[in-house]
Design an enzyme around this catalytic site. Sequence first.
Site, PDB file in Angstrom:
ATOM      1  N   ASP A  11       0.846  -1.197   0.000  1.00  0.00           N
ATOM      2  CA  ASP A  11       0.000   0.000   0.000  1.00  0.00           C
ATOM      3  C   ASP A  11       0.878   1.242   0.000  1.00  0.00           C
ATOM      4  O   ASP A  11       1.741   1.402   0.863  1.00  0.00           O
ATOM      5  CB  ASP A  11      -0.907   0.011   1.237  1.00  0.00           C
ATOM      6  CG  ASP A  11      -1.818   1.228   1.274  1.00  0.00           C
ATOM      7  OD1 ASP A  11      -2.949   1.123   0.770  1.00  0.00           O
ATOM      8  OD2 ASP A  11      -1.387   2.288   1.791  1.00  0.00           O
TER       9      ASP A  11
ATOM     10  N   HIS B 284      -7.664   9.589  -1.787  1.00  0.00           N
ATOM     11  CA  HIS B 284      -6.986   9.627  -0.485  1.00  0.00           C
ATOM     12  C   HIS B 284      -7.830  10.333   0.576  1.00  0.00           C
ATOM     13  O   HIS B 284      -7.914   9.889   1.722  1.00  0.00           O
ATOM     14  CB  HIS B 284      -5.640  10.334  -0.639  1.00  0.00           C
ATOM     15  CG  HIS B 284      -4.631   9.940   0.388  1.00  0.00           C
ATOM     16  ND1 HIS B 284      -3.294   9.856   0.124  1.00  0.00           N
ATOM     17  CD2 HIS B 284      -4.763   9.610   1.696  1.00  0.00           C
ATOM     18  CE1 HIS B 284      -2.641   9.471   1.222  1.00  0.00           C
ATOM     19  NE2 HIS B 284      -3.518   9.333   2.185  1.00  0.00           N
TER      20      HIS B 284
ATOM     21  N   TYR C 214       2.846  10.039  -0.294  1.00  0.00           N
ATOM     22  CA  TYR C 214       3.923   9.513   0.539  1.00  0.00           C
ATOM     23  C   TYR C 214       5.298   9.892   0.000  1.00  0.00           C
ATOM     24  O   TYR C 214       6.283   9.830   0.743  1.00  0.00           O
ATOM     25  CB  TYR C 214       3.833   7.987   0.655  1.00  0.00           C
ATOM     26  CG  TYR C 214       2.566   7.464   1.287  1.00  0.00           C
ATOM     27  CD1 TYR C 214       1.647   8.314   1.905  1.00  0.00           C
ATOM     28  CD2 TYR C 214       2.264   6.106   1.250  1.00  0.00           C
ATOM     29  CE1 TYR C 214       0.482   7.830   2.458  1.00  0.00           C
ATOM     30  CE2 TYR C 214       1.106   5.613   1.816  1.00  0.00           C
ATOM     31  CZ  TYR C 214       0.211   6.480   2.412  1.00  0.00           C
ATOM     32  OH  TYR C 214      -0.954   5.985   2.963  1.00  0.00           O
TER      33      TYR C 214
ATOM     34  N   LYS D 243      -2.947   6.046  -4.300  1.00  0.00           N
ATOM     35  CA  LYS D 243      -4.057   6.956  -3.972  1.00  0.00           C
ATOM     36  C   LYS D 243      -3.952   8.294  -4.703  1.00  0.00           C
ATOM     37  O   LYS D 243      -2.856   8.833  -4.907  1.00  0.00           O
ATOM     38  CB  LYS D 243      -4.092   7.204  -2.454  1.00  0.00           C
ATOM     39  CG  LYS D 243      -4.152   5.928  -1.637  1.00  0.00           C
ATOM     40  CD  LYS D 243      -4.068   6.193  -0.148  1.00  0.00           C
ATOM     41  CE  LYS D 243      -3.902   4.898   0.619  1.00  0.00           C
ATOM     42  NZ  LYS D 243      -2.509   4.377   0.545  1.00  0.00           N
TER      43      LYS D 243
END
Length: 309
Positions: free
Chosen positions: A44, A111, A49, A78
């Site tokens: 994931d 997200h 990120y 996402k």
Amino acid sequence: MNEFVTLNTGARMPRIGLGTWQSPLSEVKSAVKAAIDAGYRHIDTAYAYGNEAAIGEALQEVFAEGKIRREDLFITTKLWNTFHRPEHVRECLEYSLRQLQLGYVDLYLVHNTVAWKYQPPPSLGRAEDDPVPFQQTWHAMEELVDLGLAKAIGVSNACGAMLWDILAYARIPPAMNQIELHPFCPQPELIQYCLRKGIQVTAYSPLGSHGTRAAAGDATQNVLLEDPVVRAIAAKHHQTPAQVCLRWAYQREGGRLCVIPKSTRPDHIRDNLGMCGWALDEADMRQLDSRPFYRFFDKIEMYGVPLFH
């Protein structure tokens, strides 16, 4: 317990995955490789990120080494808040695909349901709010499935009211809702609503988190694994507090939830698989279900919007 959940697309999704939020660039590549070596088949990540390129390098190396095939892995990423306008939804996914060096993702999530003004990749900064009707964003997500860029689509941090709204106009309903879920934040009503509607649930931060509230000096941060009830149950079963929290999520709803603990240490990555092979009893589950409520991710602090219950 089942090792997979079946999405409303018919696809099977591994119930245990490696979370990569806050995994440093210097460590996430080796963490992904260690996870795959340990038996994880679900990774994931997210545009936000900022580490998808390193994850992509890890994936290409394990493919080249013949350790695993692309079709044996389940990859989730996402859509970030600055790409909610329909003309930018595909752009965000295609950027992530280039970073990951993949032709498609197995699951693409919105997200957050809050939209910000567009910023071109790789920008990650906070932007002004942008009043984009979510219906427009969702229809653009559906087009990604039509194009074969995403095998399934879903949401993250969505409350029941938001899901009800999406289901009213969705041509392709959400396959997943990824939510904060741990003994301090059990969210039973939201989980049950999702499952009734055929929407699977993934628990993020199942071990708590060094999240945004720590930066605000929240004294109650980092208490989950030190909780006396969690530690007593761990001692009773000769397990770690982390394994107790993971097992609690893994047993919820008759074994119908996915769990994505984050770690970059190979020993912890392996240990987190220790949620399998033993079980909490009913008394343990009742005790863990009744812990004081605490949410590590306060959406008012993060995005200026109400808490998602």
